[in-house]
Structure formats: C-alpha cells, structure tokens
Design a protein around this motif. Structure first.
Motif, short mmCIF file in Angstrom:
data_model
loop_
_atom_site.label_atom_id
_atom_site.label_comp_id
_atom_site.label_asym_id
_atom_site.label_seq_id
_atom_site.Cartn_x
_atom_site.Cartn_y
_atom_site.Cartn_z
N ILE A 116 0.86 -1.18 0.00
CA ILE A 116 0.00 0.00 0.00
C ILE A 116 0.90 1.22 0.00
CG2 ILE A 116 -1.67 1.36 1.28
CD1 ILE A 116 -1.65 -2.29 1.92
N ALA A 162 -6.76 0.21 4.56
CA ALA A 162 -6.53 -0.95 3.70
C ALA A 162 -5.42 -1.83 4.25
CB ALA A 162 -6.19 -0.50 2.28
N GLN A 214 -6.68 -3.75 7.37
CA GLN A 214 -7.58 -4.84 7.02
C GLN A 214 -6.85 -5.99 6.34
OE1 GLN A 214 -11.30 -5.58 7.35
NE2 GLN A 214 -9.88 -7.30 7.15
N CYS A 215 -5.96 -5.66 5.41
CA CYS A 215 -5.23 -6.69 4.67
C CYS A 215 -4.39 -7.53 5.63
CB CYS A 215 -4.37 -6.02 3.61
SG CYS A 215 -3.67 -7.17 2.41
N LEU A 274 -1.65 -1.17 -3.99
CA LEU A 274 -2.77 -0.26 -3.76
C LEU A 274 -2.29 1.18 -3.76
CD1 LEU A 274 -3.85 -3.05 -2.69
CD2 LEU A 274 -5.26 -1.72 -1.11
N GLY A 285 -2.86 4.47 -2.25
CA GLY A 285 -3.49 5.17 -1.14
C GLY A 285 -2.94 6.57 -0.97
N CYS A 328 -7.69 3.05 -3.46
CA CYS A 328 -8.36 2.96 -2.15
C CYS A 328 -8.48 4.30 -1.46
CB CYS A 328 -7.62 1.96 -1.25
SG CYS A 328 -5.91 2.39 -0.87
N GLY A 375 -11.26 2.02 1.87
CA GLY A 375 -9.97 1.42 2.20
C GLY A 375 -10.12 0.02 2.77
N GLN A 376 -11.10 -0.16 3.67
CA GLN A 376 -11.30 -1.50 4.24
C GLN A 376 -11.69 -2.49 3.16
OE1 GLN A 376 -14.00 -1.75 7.59
NE2 GLN A 376 -13.55 -3.93 7.90
N ALA A 431 -10.99 -2.30 -0.07
CA ALA A 431 -9.84 -2.52 -0.95
C ALA A 431 -8.82 -3.44 -0.30
CB ALA A 431 -9.20 -1.18 -1.31
N GLY A 432 -8.58 -3.24 1.00
CA GLY A 432 -7.64 -4.10 1.71
C GLY A 432 -8.11 -5.53 1.78
#
Length: 590
Positions: A11, A21, A24-25, A152, A154, A412, A436-437, A439-440
């Motif tokens: 990210i 993201a 979460q990832c 990603l 960001g 994201c 973001g969540q 996308a992650g």
C-alpha cells in the motif's frame, strides 16, 4: 543503494484509505507493507488535521473499522467527542494517529515504512495486448524498491495513477458525458479557475486564557481576503465550528477562510510547482490565523505541539486535499448514483453486468463542493433524521476500484473512479475509510485465491466484509449490534428488488441499542416542525433550559417522531454547547 523487499500486498500512501486498507489486509493474515510520506498514518483523520469527520454519523452506518475507530476515540479521549457544530466527532489529531500506530504494532505481518514517496511504478506487459499482460509489479521509492503481487494506491493525489500511466481523470466532466444535472453544459470560467476542489491547510488555535504568543503577519497584507469570514455566524460560533477538547479550535473554514485554490493544476505539475502551491497554501492559512488573532481576541494563538515536526506545532503535516486524480475504472460513480431514489431516502443499489449487487462500502455525506468565493448549487442530497439533517445513504461499487486494463492494482482513496461532481460525496473521511477497508480485504482475498482484482467474485468480497461487521447495504433502522444485522445484509444482496427506497428493513423491534450513558435530565418535550425537537429542562438551576434534541439511534428517532407535545420525558446523553443540542442516547416518555 536501494533496499529491496518482496511482499504480497503493498500500500503506497498513509492516507485514510491506505492506512485502513493496510490494517484490514494484514488482519486477514496477508504479508503487507505500507509506505507513507509522513510519520503519522490516517491521512485526513490525522496528518491533515481534519479530526472532525463528516458523514456516517448514524449508528447504523458506524460499521467496520470506522465503527472501531469511533469506539477507540471514545475510550481514549476524556470528555467525549461531541464538541463542535460541524461534526458529532471531534478529537485531538494525535489521538487518532496513536490509534493507527497501535493497530500497526498489533500486526506482526504488517511492515510500516515512513518518510518515502513513490518515484516509479514497476510494471510488465502492454495494455494494448491484454489486461493480464499489463500488470503492476511494485513501486520504487527514494530508498526502497518493493515488489508486490498486488499494489494499492493510497496516496492523497493518486500519484501512482500518473507514475504508472494508468488512465485517469482530473477536473470537470460536461453534462453530456454522464448526464449529470449539476455538471456544466460547457467549460466555463469556474472550470478553468478551479479544475478540482480547493484544498485547505488546516491549523489549530488554542485559547490561552490570556494574551497568546503573537502570530506573525504575512509579508503581504492579505487581510481583505478574510473580511467577512464569520459574517452571519458571530465570532464565537465561528470558532466553535471546529471546537476540539482542551480549548483547541480547528480552522478549516470555507467562508472567506483558508480554502486555497490558486492555480490548482500545479498540484499535478512538476515537483517545484507542487511545492510552490503547498508553500502558498500554508502561508495563506498563517495569514488567516493572524487575522483571527487580531480581529477576535489576542488570547487565541497557535496551538503548541498539536502535530509533530516539521509542522510547526499548530499546522497539519499536509493540506486537506478534497480531490485527487481519479481512476478511469471498470465503472464510474456519477451524480445519479449518489442521489436518493424518487420519494425515498437512499440511492438505488448498484449492480454489475451479471445483475449482482456489487456494493462494497456505504456512506451518506451530502454532495459538498469547495470553490472559494463561488456558490455552486448541486442537486439536493439530504434527509431529515433524528432531529437534524443528514446526507442520504449511497454505496460504492467494487468496479470503481479496478482499472479498465491494468492488473495487480487497486485504488483505495479519493482516487476511485468517480466523476468530479459525485466526488463531493465520496471524498469524506468515513467513506474513504470504508473504501480502504474494502480494498484491503479485496487485496487479501486475491492473494488467498491467487487471482487478479478484476477476477475476484463480488460475493466472496462482500461475505468477508460482512463477517467483519462492515456494512454493504444501507439499512437505517438496523444498528450493527442487532442480532439480525448479518441476516438482513445478506437478504438484500440476494433480493435487491425488495430493498426499500426508505432504507428500512423488517427487523425485530424488540431489540434496542439505547444506552443510559452521559448526563441525565428530565423535562418537557416539544415538537417544532416535522423533524425538530426540543426539551425544556425541569431543573430551574440550569442556566440554559431549552435544548435541541438530536440522535443517531434508530429507536430514539422513532420515539421522537411519535412523542406528543408537552409530555414529560427522561433523557440520557450529552449536551453540546457549541451546537446547542442534546445528543440522545436514550429516551423515556412518561
């Protein structure tokens, strides 16, 4: 010599969406690296100083990591969050930064590198041949080269879109392109002067209670630019707009304030041009601070140590960017997608070419654009709810995160595929956190399934989000702790044709999320108009006896609608002296 890393997911950028993201990832168990420019993660919520989030304030919309964030803020900040009248949540930015930092520390598979910006996007293939032959493979920074299976973007301004030559938009679209009623019919002076919304360099003032340290005057007198800043509000209400705890005040003021929009195309020009803009924007905010101190009261001075070096203490680490380069994705959000259905309170659910609901995030902010000195009218996108006005809910389709012809890549942030007009609603902090969540989670699922983002089954993504308490369907009467929450979210994914344009489901009414929290008062109820309520406190010792009643809880909203005038009521909640309201947690009608 570059230090090289290889990871599953990279990210780039520590903005609100990028930071969420990454969290979460990594929580999904995937090896993740996030690279940020600044020493704080969180973007708008922290480093940009806009610690007064707008939108998604209703309990039913406080889901996923956004709901977690609010819970953490409430537990860490003494005195609660309801201090200003622009938002129901204000807090010291450093507390938000500490939350993100602590989340990172709890994830051994998440590596955070700060002090770096992208200088090159690594890729292979040719998009003219096939999407699968045009794949992002990583990013080079000043001191690092990081290869990743999924990357990603960001960043605050969609930097990877430009570096990777991924098709994107910047600026206005005409009405003919998307048939948006608020879009111009032809390019005009407004489009030329403000190709995107104006950023703001946020700063914090502090009430010292006595003469504060003097704020230096700008080299060139710009006081005339701010004349009339608090006209129609008064000095104290102007300051209380962004009131924080501990006698701090956030200055992100649109009327003759510190929005700065001079030659905005410099933001995507050369490094020198961008730095020139940033310097001017910060100096403009300093001039506004000087104006406030000299025109209101010299006890107001620049806050100390609100932000880390090199922000000079009172100034955010970066401007609050309202608009970015915007991806040209598989699908584009336009004005029609965020407006309520005719006669309803929510936007229609988006569907993909297979007829599936492809919503992956929920928000409700009204469409809001910032062009200094210009009043720009947009289609109405708000509804009366809980004693106040709030934005009508809408959703973000997954395909707006995916490029038309590039693999290994997801956006994201504010850089999703959205029109300039619709960006006014999608750009806010809770919405970007939800993006973001999603996308992650998508990136993590792609790693688990060894597939590209465009190949990921939408229902797999939605199920993973739902089991993390992240809403994908707006249901205004369904709080996230309701025992039927997951059931009804799935129900409308399977039966979108039954979704009510009011955003209401037939959940059990036996459950209540009301809580006896905050202050307790007993008084007399009064209904003023369709969605305006008051309480006259029974305690005559109270200096202010009449308060506006508002709530974010569906059960309390229902009671307010049906309560009769002059009934005695008991209320629990918090008084907001800036807004003059009482935020209800529980209501009992006697």
């Amino acid at each position: 010599m570059l230090t090289k890393f290889t990871t599953d997911v990279l990210i780039v950028g520590g903005g609100t969406g990028g930071s969420t993201a990454a969290i979460q990832c990594a929580r999904r168990g995937v090896q993740t690296i996030i690279v940020s420019e600044f020493s704080w993660l969180g973007g708008m919520l922290t480093a940009a100083g806009v610690a007064a989030p707008d939108g998604s304030e209703l309990i039913s919309l406080q889901t996923g990591i956004w709901g977690e964030y609010l819970k953490e803020l409430r537990s860490r900040q003494k005195g609660g969050l309801d201090h200003s009248w622009v938002s129901l949540f204000t807090y010291e930015p450093r507390i938000g930064a500490e939350i993100f930092a602590d989340w990172v520390k709890d994830l051994p598979n998440l590596q955070w590198i700060s002090g770096q910006t992208p200088v090159e996007v690594l890729k292979e293939g040719d998009r003219e041949v096939s999407p699968k032959e045009n794949r992002i493979t990583g990013v080079r920074f000043q001191d690092y080269e990081i290869e990743a299976k999924i990357t990603l973007d960001g960043t605050e301004l969609g930097d990877l879109l430009a570096l990777g030559e991924i098709p994107h938009r910047w600026g206005w679209e005409l009405r003919t392109e998307f048939n948006e009623p608020s879009a111009p019919e032809a390019y005009n002076e407004l489009c030329d002067r403000y190709p995107v919304q104006s950023p703001t360099w946020v700063f914090l003032l502090q009430d010292y209670g006595h003469k504060a340290p003097e704020i230096p005057a700008p080299a060139v007198d710009i006081s005339q630019q701010f004349s009339g800043a608090w006209k129609g509000y008064g000095k104290q209400k102007f300051l209380n707009y962004g009131r924080f705890p501990n006698d701090l005040f956030m200055l992100n003021w649109p009327q003759k304030g510190n929005d700065y929009g001079e030659n905005l195309n410099r933001l995507i020009g050369s490094k020198e041009e961008k730095n020139e803009f940033l310097k001017e924007a910060k100096e403009y905010s300093l001039g506004f601070a000087h104006f406030i101190q000299t025109r209101i009261d010299k006890r107001y001075g620049l806050a100390q140590n609100a932000f880390p070096s090199p922000s000079d203490g009172a100034f955010a680490l970066m401007p609050y960017f309202r608009e970015s380069r915007r991806l040209q994705g598989l699908e584009t959000i336009i004005e029609a997608d965020i407006l309520p259905m005719s006669g309803g309170n929510t936007a229609a659910l988006p569907r993909n070419s297979q007829g599936e609901v492809n919503a992956i995030a929920v928000g409700n902010y009204a469409n809001d654009h910032h062009y200094p000195g210009v009043k720009f009218n947009l289609q109405p996108k708000s509804m009366p709810w809980g004693g106040r006005w709030t934005g009508t809910p809408f959703t973000i389709p997954y395909d707006t995160l995916i490029p038309v012809a590039t693999d290994g890549f997801i956006v994201c942030e504010k850089n999703i595929s959205v029109s300039h007009i619709a960006n006014g609603s999608t750009r806010l902090q809770p919405m970007v956190m939800a993006i973001g969540q999603a996308a992650g989670m998508a990136a993590a699922l792609c790693i688990e399934s060894n597939c590209q983002p465009r190949e990921l089954p939408i229902r797999d993504l939605q199920e993973a989000l739902l089991t993390n308490n992240h809403a994908v369907i707006p249901l205004l009467n369904l709080p996230p702790n309701h025992p039927e929450w997951l059931q009804w979210q799935r129900y409308y994914l399977d039966r979108p044709e039954e979704y009510s344009k009011e955003g209401i489901c037939a959940c059990s009414s036996a459950f209540s999320s009301e809580r006896e929290m905050g202050e307790y008062f007993r008084g007399t109820f009064r209904k003023i108009g369709e969605n305006s309520y008051r309480i006259r406190l029974g305690d005559r010792a109270e200096k202010k006896q009449i308060w506006q009643l508002i709530t974010t809880r569906p059960e309390v909203n229902e009671k307010l609608q049906h309560c009769q005038n002059e009934r005695e009521i008991s209320v629990w909640g918090w008084r907001n002296f800036s807004g003059g309201w009482f935020l209800l947690e529980k209501l009992v009608i006697h």
